[in-house]
Enzyme design. Structure first.
Site, short mmCIF file in Angstrom:
data_model
loop_
_atom_site.label_atom_id
_atom_site.label_comp_id
_atom_site.label_asym_id
_atom_site.label_seq_id
_atom_site.Cartn_x
_atom_site.Cartn_y
_atom_site.Cartn_z
N GLU A 215 -1.92 4.99 2.08
CA GLU A 215 -3.49 6.29 2.20
C GLU A 215 -3.80 5.91 3.37
OE1 GLU A 215 -7.41 7.86 1.83
OE2 GLU A 215 -6.54 5.81 2.36
N ASP B 173 -2.35 0.25 0.06
CA ASP B 173 -3.12 -0.59 1.07
C ASP B 173 -4.09 0.16 1.49
OD1 ASP B 173 -2.84 2.41 1.34
OD2 ASP B 173 -2.72 2.25 3.26
#
Length: 407
Positions: free
Chosen positions: A174, A79
């Site tokens: 994350e 991400d």
């Protein structure tokens, strides 16, 4: 055989911004597009890989040595940060960088200036990849993803390369602090692991911030402004008072190294009620707790002036400093140092002024230092990465594997 630059460019073309307002995991379905790609690419290389319901790709390469050696893992997150636009990324590729300012051609007058970002001058002569100024780049952490995949490609195409069992992990979310909440360390099967999620070449980190979030709710009292004297409590003004009570020297723009901070990241409201959001960081656990206490002390002061429950503070711990979990297994740091030296990289051990998946993994029983991925200026439009830095990171991965395979 795909080179690391082309692999990286292919990965950043996929929009994978995580969504901090979502309660699902992954927080954004679009993250699964790249996760599915990675699973399929690993399988195409002959590596056993799966993608579970939580968005974790886990893969395993069996040992090809008779020596009994630990299983070592490498982890990166797919991400990208929600702090800047992340869709429609148009990278700029600068071959043989000449040391001059780099125009970011998507925004008139915008450039990556060496006066503002002098670190780039260390990379003269290299191939630099930047944004065009309209989005972030996604080197955090698709550089790490590309480096791990590049190392896997080398291993499967060189059967003579001796190695123990290798574990590969790719995670979502994350950037919003939920990267390994549901990560099954036992299922992953590594004895030790490394996140490829650092910055400049040579960075090696096994200390990170203790982290908490704070939500501050201010309840005002709205009265018609023509008749407000002695009656109105303007929550917007009380919010300003509360923030002004916090130590100015502990704002992030005044801190560095091991110094922690209290950082206001959001403010919204009306006369009737307002909400402030903060993040609290410190490497030292005692100072971390003191910062949280300071938030509560300021709330008590304001409540003493305007009435109980005018200000309510909600604190939530997010992660802790992994040093206490990694230091008893310090050989994992020593191996990374030697692996960098073997790749011609000068190691630079420093504390992370942030956090990584490795922090929470370390507290889950998987010691997990963080290694450079080569990108800089993360989370914004000035993000960039050197192709040569990514190549060095891939070489460090292979060297770590070599070192663990030694008798």
């Amino acid at each position: 055989m795909e080179n690391i630059k082309d692999r990286f460019l292919r990965y950043v073309a996929v929009d994978t911004q995580s969504d901090e307002t979502s309660d699902s995991q992954p927080s954004a379905k679009k993250e699964l597009i790249l996760l599915e790609m990675l699973r399929d690419e690993l399988r195409a290389m002959g590596v056993e890989a799966e993608l579970d319901q939580w968005g974790y790709v886990m893969a395993s390469i069996p040992s090809n040595t008779d020596a009994k050696v630990p299983a070592v893992g490498f982890i990166a997150h797919v991400d990208t940060s929600p702090d800047a636009p992340g869709n429609g990324i148009r990278p700029q590729i600068i071959e043989n960088y000449d040391g001059l300012d780099i125009p970011l051609k998507g925004v008139e007058g915008m450039s990556l200036k060496t006066a503002d970002f002098p670190e780039i001058l260390k990379h003269k002569g290299e191939t630099i990849i930047t944004t065009d100024g309209t989005t972030l780049l996604g080197a955090d952490d698709k550089a790490g993803v590309a480096e791990i995949m590049d190392a896997v490609q080398y291993i499967v195409s060189h059967p003579e390369f001796r190695h123990g069992e290798i574990k590969i992990g790719f995670t979502p979310d994350e950037e919003i602090g939920r990267g390994v909440v549901k990560f099954d360390v036992k299922k992953f099967g590594a004895d030790y692991a490394y996140t490829m999620d650092g910055g400049e070449v040579g960075e090696l980190e096994f200390e990170n911030f203790n982290a908490a979030s704070a939500t501050v709710h201010i309840q005002g009292r709205n009265v018609h402004p023509g008749y407000a004297k002695g009656k109105m409590l303007n929550s917007l003004l009380i919010a300003q008072e509360f923030n002004a009570l916090l130590p100015m020297e502990q704002r992030p723009e005044h801190t560095e190294g091991y110094e922690g901070f209290i950082h206001i990241v959001g403010c919204k409201g009306t006369v009737e009620e307002s909400t402030l959001t903060y993040i609290i960081r410190d490497h030292d656990r005692a100072l971390f707790e003191k910062k949280k206490d300071e938030m509560l002390r300021c709330a008590d002061f304001v409540n003493g002036r305007y009435g109980a429950k005018t200000v309510e503070v909600t604190l939530k711990d997010q992660y802790y400093n992994m040093r206490e979990q990694v230091e008893p297994h310090y050989h994992v740091v020593e191996k990374a140092v030697k692996a960098m030296e073997m790749a011609g990289v000068k190691p630079h051990i420093q504390p992370i002024r942030g956090g990584t998946d490795g922090a929470n993994l370390s507290f889950k029983g998987l010691p997990c230092p963080n290694i450079f991925a080569g990108g800089l200026n993360f989370h914004g439009r000035y993000e960039w990465v050197s192709v040569q830095s990514m190549e060095k990171a891939s070489a460090v991965i292979l060297n770590i594997i070599r070192l663990y395979a030694e008798p």
